[in-house]
Design an enzyme around this catalytic site. Structure first.
Site, short mmCIF file in Angstrom:
data_model
loop_
_atom_site.label_atom_id
_atom_site.label_comp_id
_atom_site.label_asym_id
_atom_site.label_seq_id
_atom_site.Cartn_x
_atom_site.Cartn_y
_atom_site.Cartn_z
N CYS A 80 48.87 30.59 33.29
CA CYS A 80 49.10 32.01 33.60
C CYS A 80 50.49 31.89 34.57
O CYS A 80 50.94 30.88 35.16
CB CYS A 80 47.98 32.00 34.76
SG CYS A 80 48.01 33.75 35.55
N SER A 120 41.71 35.61 40.03
CA SER A 120 43.17 35.49 40.54
C SER A 120 44.03 34.45 39.92
O SER A 120 43.38 33.11 39.70
CB SER A 120 43.14 35.31 42.19
OG SER A 120 42.56 34.14 42.35
N CYS A 121 45.23 34.65 39.83
CA CYS A 121 46.14 33.52 39.20
C CYS A 121 46.40 32.50 40.44
O CYS A 121 46.87 33.18 41.33
CB CYS A 121 47.43 34.10 38.70
SG CYS A 121 48.32 32.86 37.70
N GLY A 122 46.24 31.14 40.01
CA GLY A 122 46.68 30.54 41.34
C GLY A 122 45.47 30.14 42.09
O GLY A 122 45.67 30.46 43.56
#
Length: 297
Positions: A80, A120-122
């Site tokens: 991502c 969510s990314c991360g």
């Protein structure tokens, strides 16, 4: 990839001929990071891992869950935030999006519901810990179990004595369940994967209708990862003991869950990373050293 080690305060207990000594000291833990696996942009699962070889990890996970069964069913994977994903905040390397080959069915939604996920990314460690606390059916923090330190220190030897297959192959992990009050061995299971060995122990408890496993100790032959602490908490086990090191996130989850986590349980010494009040250190010969300071060993 970020930090790979973290310093943390621990309670060091040493059983010596002249008495039992305790002191606060600093310990160095390996950092553990989560990987969110997505398929076609849809979150499927979060797994804790040492960063690296993420595509192989995702492909193996999909095979183990029955999503794919052949290499030609796995088309590609990209982190991502990487090139072509449209990510604006850079690549966190903690989210991997998998594309299956044309005609391969997407994962059954029931599989995704069986795992805690994030959109969510991360994804961060705190989010992972919160997810476990939210989904667990048992509150191990209220368990009144305790264990004598000498009994706890002897558990790895008892486990090794019952590793019948390991004696033949030298290549298996093991997990055992003990009664905290008596030190009685309840069950031992071996497997090439330490997570599998723990799953077998918990599965034994399911079939024996013994959940939650209050008043018990889970002893493992290797290190204590986030997943093992998670599995213990999910099964209602209040004490987890490992012969090797815990990761940073394992210690954080144990503390947040109210689970007692002991590591480096070898011979006559051990480290207690959370809830040391469950480890009974008694007797007139006990010595308390530098209780408020961090010192080297």
């Amino acid at each position: 990839m970020g930090r790979i080690t973290q310093r943390r305060a621990v309670t060091r207990i040493v059983l010596g001929e002249d008495g039992i000594a305790q002191r606060r000291r600093a310990d160095v833990l390996a950092v553990e990071e989560p990987l969110e696996i997505r398929v076609g942009g849809t979150p499927l699962a979060v797994t804790m891992r040492t960063p690296g070889h993420d595509v192989e990890l995702a492909a193996g996970f999909l095979v183990s869950e029955g999503v794919i069964s052949r290499g030609d069913e796995f088309r590609s994977a990209i982190h991502c935030g990487g090139p072509g994903t449209g990510g604006a905040d850079g690549n966190t390397y903690n989210v991997l999006d998998v594309a299956l080959a044309p005609g391969v069915a997407a994962p059954d939604p029931d599989i995704a519901r069986a795992f805690y996920t994030t959109s969510s990314c991360g994804v961060c460690g705190k989010a992972s810990i919160d997810a476990v606390e939210t989904t667990s059916a048992y509150d191990v923090s209220t368990d009144a179990a305790s264990v004598d330190v000498a009994v706890l220190a002897a558990l790895p030897d008892t486990l090794r004595e019952h590793q019948a297959v390991f004696e033949k192959t030298g290549g298996l992990h093991a997990a055992a369940l003990f009664d905290a009050a008596t030190g009685e061995l309840l069950v031992v299971r071996e497997d090439v994967g330490r997570h599998n060995a723990v799953d077998k122990v918990v599965g034994w408890a399911v079939l024996e209708e013994r959940l939650p496993l209050r008043g018990t100790i889970l002893q493992v032959s290797g290190r204590a990862s986030f997943e093992l602490v998670q599995k213990a908490a999910m099964a209602g086990i209040p004490i987890l003991s490992a012969v090797s090191a815990p990761s940073s996130l394992a210690a954080e989850l144990a503390e947040a869950s109210g689970l007692t986590l002991a590591g480096f349980v070898r011979g006559r010494s051990l480290n207690v990373y959370s809830r040391p009040d469950r480890v009974r250190v008694e007797g007139e010969r006990q010595t308390l050293l530098a209780s408020g300071a961090l010192r080297g060993s």
